[in-house]
Design a protein around this motif. Structure first.
Motif, PDB file in Angstrom:
ATOM      1  N   ALA A   1      51.600 -14.897   7.640  1.00 27.29           N
ATOM      2  CA  ALA A   1      50.383 -14.527   6.903  1.00 27.29           C
ATOM      3  C   ALA A   1      50.245 -13.012   6.816  1.00 27.29           C
ATOM      4  CB  ALA A   1      49.163 -15.136   7.584  1.00 27.29           C
ATOM      5  N   GLU A   2      50.535 -12.329   7.905  1.00 31.83           N
ATOM      6  CA  GLU A   2      50.452 -10.869   7.923  1.00 31.83           C
ATOM      7  C   GLU A   2      51.440 -10.248   6.936  1.00 31.83           C
ATOM      8  OE1 GLU A   2      51.506  -7.508  11.158  1.00 31.83           O
ATOM      9  OE2 GLU A   2      50.063  -9.025  11.828  1.00 31.83           O
ATOM     10  N   ARG A   3      52.646 -10.776   6.895  1.00 27.57           N
ATOM     11  CA  ARG A   3      53.668 -10.237   5.978  1.00 27.57           C
ATOM     12  C   ARG A   3      53.291 -10.440   4.511  1.00 27.57           C
ATOM     13  NH1 ARG A   3      56.367 -10.867  10.623  1.00 27.57           N
ATOM     14  NH2 ARG A   3      58.313  -9.781  11.000  1.00 27.57           N
ATOM     15  N   PHE A   4      52.696 -11.600   4.202  1.00 24.95           N
ATOM     16  CA  PHE A   4      52.300 -11.875   2.823  1.00 24.95           C
ATOM     17  C   PHE A   4      50.920 -11.307   2.476  1.00 24.95           C
ATOM     18  CE2 PHE A   4      55.582 -15.220   2.995  1.00 24.95           C
ATOM     19  CZ  PHE A   4      56.167 -15.042   1.757  1.00 24.95           C
ATOM     20  N   GLY A   5      50.171 -10.892   3.487  1.00 25.23           N
ATOM     21  CA  GLY A   5      48.835 -10.360   3.245  1.00 25.23           C
ATOM     22  C   GLY A   5      47.828 -11.433   2.873  1.00 25.23           C
ATOM     23  N   VAL A   6      47.985 -12.620   3.478  1.00 24.63           N
ATOM     24  CA  VAL A   6      47.075 -13.733   3.218  1.00 24.63           C
ATOM     25  C   VAL A   6      46.547 -14.281   4.538  1.00 24.63           C
ATOM     26  CG1 VAL A   6      48.240 -14.380   1.053  1.00 24.63           C
ATOM     27  CG2 VAL A   6      48.946 -15.451   3.199  1.00 24.63           C
TER      28      VAL A   6
ATOM     29  N   ASP B   1      61.547 -19.562   9.377  1.00 23.41           N
ATOM     30  CA  ASP B   1      62.764 -18.778   9.510  1.00 23.41           C
ATOM     31  C   ASP B   1      62.517 -17.371   8.969  1.00 23.41           C
ATOM     32  OD1 ASP B   1      65.763 -18.717   9.974  1.00 23.41           O
ATOM     33  OD2 ASP B   1      65.611 -18.102   7.874  1.00 23.41           O
ATOM     34  N   ALA B   2      62.715 -16.365   9.795  1.00 19.49           N
ATOM     35  CA  ALA B   2      62.425 -14.975   9.417  1.00 19.49           C
ATOM     36  C   ALA B   2      63.236 -14.529   8.212  1.00 19.49           C
ATOM     37  CB  ALA B   2      62.671 -14.046  10.604  1.00 19.49           C
ATOM     38  N   ALA B   3      64.511 -14.905   8.149  1.00 19.66           N
ATOM     39  CA  ALA B   3      65.362 -14.497   7.028  1.00 19.66           C
ATOM     40  C   ALA B   3      64.850 -15.089   5.715  1.00 19.66           C
ATOM     41  CB  ALA B   3      66.806 -14.912   7.283  1.00 19.66           C
ATOM     42  N   GLU B   4      64.403 -16.338   5.751  1.00 18.70           N
ATOM     43  CA  GLU B   4      63.870 -16.992   4.551  1.00 18.70           C
ATOM     44  C   GLU B   4      62.583 -16.310   4.089  1.00 18.70           C
ATOM     45  OE1 GLU B   4      63.457 -19.550   1.376  1.00 18.70           O
ATOM     46  OE2 GLU B   4      65.186 -19.337   2.687  1.00 18.70           O
ATOM     47  N   ILE B   5      61.735 -15.954   5.022  1.00 16.66           N
ATOM     48  CA  ILE B   5      60.470 -15.276   4.667  1.00 16.66           C
ATOM     49  C   ILE B   5      60.771 -13.910   4.063  1.00 16.66           C
ATOM     50  CG2 ILE B   5      58.349 -14.288   5.606  1.00 16.66           C
ATOM     51  CD1 ILE B   5      58.431 -17.414   5.413  1.00 16.66           C
ATOM     52  N   GLU B   6      61.675 -13.153   4.645  1.00 13.51           N
ATOM     53  CA  GLU B   6      62.025 -11.841   4.119  1.00 13.51           C
ATOM     54  C   GLU B   6      62.620 -11.954   2.706  1.00 13.51           C
ATOM     55  OE1 GLU B   6      60.967  -9.095   5.474  1.00 13.51           O
ATOM     56  OE2 GLU B   6      60.195 -10.232   7.171  1.00 13.51           O
ATOM     57  N   LYS B   7      63.434 -12.993   2.508  1.00 12.82           N
ATOM     58  CA  LYS B   7      64.028 -13.213   1.181  1.00 12.82           C
ATOM     59  C   LYS B   7      62.931 -13.492   0.143  1.00 12.82           C
ATOM     60  CE  LYS B   7      66.165 -17.090  -0.205  1.00 12.82           C
ATOM     61  NZ  LYS B   7      67.120 -18.209  -0.148  1.00 12.82           N
ATOM     62  N   ARG B   8      61.965 -14.313   0.509  1.00 19.80           N
ATOM     63  CA  ARG B   8      60.878 -14.632  -0.424  1.00 19.80           C
ATOM     64  C   ARG B   8      59.972 -13.419  -0.674  1.00 19.80           C
ATOM     65  NH1 ARG B   8      59.652 -20.539  -0.962  1.00 19.80           N
ATOM     66  NH2 ARG B   8      61.495 -21.549  -0.112  1.00 19.80           N
ATOM     67  N   LEU B   9      59.789 -12.601   0.324  1.00 21.37           N
ATOM     68  CA  LEU B   9      58.995 -11.378   0.132  1.00 21.37           C
ATOM     69  C   LEU B   9      59.681 -10.431  -0.840  1.00 21.37           C
ATOM     70  CD1 LEU B   9      57.727 -10.631   3.740  1.00 21.37           C
ATOM     71  CD2 LEU B   9      56.311 -11.020   1.730  1.00 21.37           C
TER      72      LEU B   9
END
Length: 56
Positions: free
Chosen positions: A13-18, A45-53
């Motif tokens: 949530a913090e990474r996406f700002g939601v 999965d951190a890598a998946e979240i970073e990819k989507r960001l």
């Protein structure tokens, strides 16, 4: 086998700002893949979240 870094709902949530409830909703709708701990908490999965960001 190496363990990939996992993120909590709050960290995502913090990474996406939601709000973390938005992340929970996305996971429940299948928009964000996650696994569950034995206690039922979601892990992402951190890598998946970073990819989507990077795509947003």
């Amino acid at each position: 086998m190496t363990e990939r870094k996992k993120l909590t709902t709050g960290q995502v949530a913090e990474r996406f700002g939601v709000n973390r409830y938005t992340v929970q909703k996305w996971a429940d709708e299948g928009k964000l893949p996650c696994t569950r701990t034995l206690g039922g908490d979601r892990r992402f999965d951190a890598a998946e979240i970073e990819k989507r960001l990077a795509l947003s």
